[in-house]
Each structure stands twice: as structure tokens, then as C-alpha cells.
Design a protein around this motif. Structure first.
Motif, PDB file in Angstrom:
ATOM      1  N   ASP A  53       0.830  -1.195   0.000  1.00  9.96           N
ATOM      2  CA  ASP A  53       0.000   0.000   0.000  1.00  9.96           C
ATOM      3  C   ASP A  53       0.870   1.252   0.000  1.00  9.96           C
ATOM      4  O   ASP A  53       1.995   1.243   0.498  1.00  9.96           O
ATOM      5  CB  ASP A  53      -0.930   0.002   1.209  1.00  9.96           C
ATOM      6  CG  ASP A  53      -2.001  -1.081   1.098  1.00  9.96           C
ATOM      7  OD1 ASP A  53      -2.357  -1.451  -0.032  1.00  9.96           O
ATOM      8  OD2 ASP A  53      -2.476  -1.545   2.144  1.00  9.96           O
ATOM      9  N   TRP A  57      -2.990   6.726  -1.258  1.00 10.49           N
ATOM     10  CA  TRP A  57      -3.607   5.997  -2.358  1.00 10.49           C
ATOM     11  C   TRP A  57      -4.462   4.871  -1.782  1.00 10.49           C
ATOM     12  O   TRP A  57      -4.129   4.286  -0.759  1.00 10.49           O
ATOM     13  CB  TRP A  57      -2.548   5.417  -3.294  1.00 10.49           C
ATOM     14  CG  TRP A  57      -1.879   6.472  -4.113  1.00 10.49           C
ATOM     15  CD1 TRP A  57      -0.965   7.395  -3.678  1.00 10.49           C
ATOM     16  CD2 TRP A  57      -2.096   6.749  -5.485  1.00 10.49           C
ATOM     17  NE1 TRP A  57      -0.592   8.213  -4.707  1.00 10.49           N
ATOM     18  CE2 TRP A  57      -1.274   7.839  -5.832  1.00 10.49           C
ATOM     19  CE3 TRP A  57      -2.891   6.164  -6.469  1.00 10.49           C
ATOM     20  CZ2 TRP A  57      -1.235   8.368  -7.111  1.00 10.49           C
ATOM     21  CZ3 TRP A  57      -2.847   6.689  -7.749  1.00 10.49           C
ATOM     22  CH2 TRP A  57      -2.024   7.781  -8.072  1.00 10.49           C
ATOM     23  N   THR A  58      -5.575   4.562  -2.443  1.00  7.97           N
ATOM     24  CA  THR A  58      -6.478   3.504  -2.004  1.00  7.97           C
ATOM     25  C   THR A  58      -6.327   2.296  -2.915  1.00  7.97           C
ATOM     26  O   THR A  58      -6.421   2.426  -4.136  1.00  7.97           O
ATOM     27  CB  THR A  58      -7.945   3.991  -2.048  1.00  7.97           C
ATOM     28  OG1 THR A  58      -8.074   5.135  -1.208  1.00  7.97           O
ATOM     29  CG2 THR A  58      -8.894   2.897  -1.579  1.00  7.97           C
ATOM     30  N   ARG A  59      -6.079   1.136  -2.316  1.00  7.73           N
ATOM     31  CA  ARG A  59      -6.029  -0.101  -3.107  1.00  7.73           C
ATOM     32  C   ARG A  59      -7.471  -0.476  -3.444  1.00  7.73           C
ATOM     33  O   ARG A  59      -8.275  -0.776  -2.566  1.00  7.73           O
ATOM     34  CB  ARG A  59      -5.365  -1.231  -2.336  1.00  7.73           C
ATOM     35  CG  ARG A  59      -5.239  -2.517  -3.142  1.00  7.73           C
ATOM     36  CD  ARG A  59      -4.818  -3.685  -2.265  1.00  7.73           C
ATOM     37  NE  ARG A  59      -3.533  -3.442  -1.667  1.00  7.73           N
ATOM     38  CZ  ARG A  59      -2.397  -4.020  -2.058  1.00  7.73           C
ATOM     39  NH1 ARG A  59      -2.425  -4.877  -3.050  1.00  7.73           N
ATOM     40  NH2 ARG A  59      -1.267  -3.757  -1.452  1.00  7.73           N
ATOM     41  N   ALA A  62      -6.948  -6.181  -6.148  1.00 15.48           N
ATOM     42  CA  ALA A  62      -5.689  -6.909  -6.226  1.00 15.48           C
ATOM     43  C   ALA A  62      -6.012  -8.348  -6.620  1.00 15.48           C
ATOM     44  O   ALA A  62      -6.868  -8.980  -6.009  1.00 15.48           O
ATOM     45  CB  ALA A  62      -4.963  -6.862  -4.899  1.00 15.48           C
ATOM     46  N   ALA A  74      -2.712  -5.041  -9.635  1.00 19.25           N
ATOM     47  CA  ALA A  74      -3.316  -4.237  -8.573  1.00 19.25           C
ATOM     48  C   ALA A  74      -3.773  -2.902  -9.150  1.00 19.25           C
ATOM     49  O   ALA A  74      -3.188  -2.394 -10.108  1.00 19.25           O
ATOM     50  CB  ALA A  74      -2.320  -3.997  -7.443  1.00 19.25           C
ATOM     51  N   PHE A  76      -4.890   1.053  -7.876  1.00 23.14           N
ATOM     52  CA  PHE A  76      -4.886   2.048  -6.807  1.00 23.14           C
ATOM     53  C   PHE A  76      -5.535   3.330  -7.320  1.00 23.14           C
ATOM     54  O   PHE A  76      -5.425   3.654  -8.505  1.00 23.14           O
ATOM     55  CB  PHE A  76      -3.451   2.366  -6.371  1.00 23.14           C
ATOM     56  CG  PHE A  76      -2.731   1.221  -5.727  1.00 23.14           C
ATOM     57  CD1 PHE A  76      -2.748   1.064  -4.357  1.00 23.14           C
ATOM     58  CD2 PHE A  76      -2.035   0.301  -6.493  1.00 23.14           C
ATOM     59  CE1 PHE A  76      -2.073   0.012  -3.752  1.00 23.14           C
ATOM     60  CE2 PHE A  76      -1.360  -0.753  -5.909  1.00 23.14           C
ATOM     61  CZ  PHE A  76      -1.383  -0.899  -4.525  1.00 23.14           C
ATOM     62  N   PHE A  90       5.550   2.868  -5.659  1.00 25.33           N
ATOM     63  CA  PHE A  90       4.976   1.606  -5.222  1.00 25.33           C
ATOM     64  C   PHE A  90       6.114   0.625  -4.957  1.00 25.33           C
ATOM     65  O   PHE A  90       7.110   0.612  -5.678  1.00 25.33           O
ATOM     66  CB  PHE A  90       4.042   1.034  -6.296  1.00 25.33           C
ATOM     67  CG  PHE A  90       2.855   1.907  -6.573  1.00 25.33           C
ATOM     68  CD1 PHE A  90       1.697   1.786  -5.824  1.00 25.33           C
ATOM     69  CD2 PHE A  90       2.895   2.872  -7.569  1.00 25.33           C
ATOM     70  CE1 PHE A  90       0.592   2.593  -6.077  1.00 25.33           C
ATOM     71  CE2 PHE A  90       1.799   3.676  -7.834  1.00 25.33           C
ATOM     72  CZ  PHE A  90       0.652   3.534  -7.079  1.00 25.33           C
TER      73      PHE A  90
END
Length: 120
Positions: A53, A57-59, A62, A74, A76, A90
């Protein structure tokens, strides 16, 4: 306001270290634009690696696929606070000094509801 694609970019990123830090160059954007970054890599052998993570930033998703050639993908997202949002870095943990590149596709959308940018 309708949602529109403002800009996008595709990159092939270096992968010579373990863990590997990859910095994605963000395309043109403005405050309140939604930036979505998709990262992925593929290789032979068991995939034990993963995108960590990133602060701010929001995952969103995945996926690991381990039948045949192994894949990690993934997604984000980040709502820009200005036109100068820093390029995100990342990290892929346990990359094991693979020799294959990591791909990044980044898209910028305008007109998205920033309170629920990924609302289905």
C-alpha cells in the motif's frame, strides 16, 4: 458534469532490486481529478510478490493468478489535491530480483464525485 478521461500514460518500469520501488510518472491532472493506477507483472514460477500500500492511495483491487504463467495485478486510486500531485512510489515485496519488467497504466478522470470516486 459528465465523467471524462483527461489523460493517460503507459510505462514499463525497471525491476532490478528486491524489494523493488517503482515510481510512476503521473500524467497531466488538476485538483479533484481521480487518478487510477494499474500495476502488473507476470513471470514463471510461484508468485509470492505483492504491491504494498502507498500512503494517500487507495487499493481498489488486487488479483493473483497462479495457473500457468503467474500474474499479479493491482489497482490504486487517488483524488488529486492539486495539479502537482507527487509521483507515487509503489513497492513490490519479495520480488526476488526478477528479470521481467513491471507495467503501469495510469488514467486521469475529471467530473468524478470525489466523495465516492469509485462508487459502483
Amino acid at each position: 458534469m459528465a465523467i471524462s478521461l483527461i489523460s493517460s500514460a503507459v510505462e514499463m518500469l525497471d525491476n532490478s532490486a528486491d524489494p523493488i520501488d517503482i515510481t510512476v510518472s503521473l500524467p497531466t491532472h488538476a485538483a479533484d481529478d481521480l487518478i487510477v493506477c494499474f500495476l502488473g507483472f507476470s513471470r514463471n514460477g510461484v508468485v509470492t510478490d505483492w504491491f504494498d500500500d502507498v500512503t494517500g492511495w487507495t487499493r481498489e483491487a488486487a488479483v493473483t493468478h497462479t495457473t500457468g504463467r503467474d500474474h499479479n495485478i493491482a489497482a490504486f486510486s487517488h483524488v488529486a489535491t492539486s495539479s502537482s500531485t507527487a509521483d507515487p512510489t509503489f513497492t513490490v515485496s519479495n520480488y526476488a530480483s526478477n528479470t521481467e519488467e513491471i507495467s503501469a497504466i495510469t488514467a486521469v478522470f475529471r467530473g468524478v464525485d470525489t466523495s465516492t470516486p469509485m462508487d459502483a
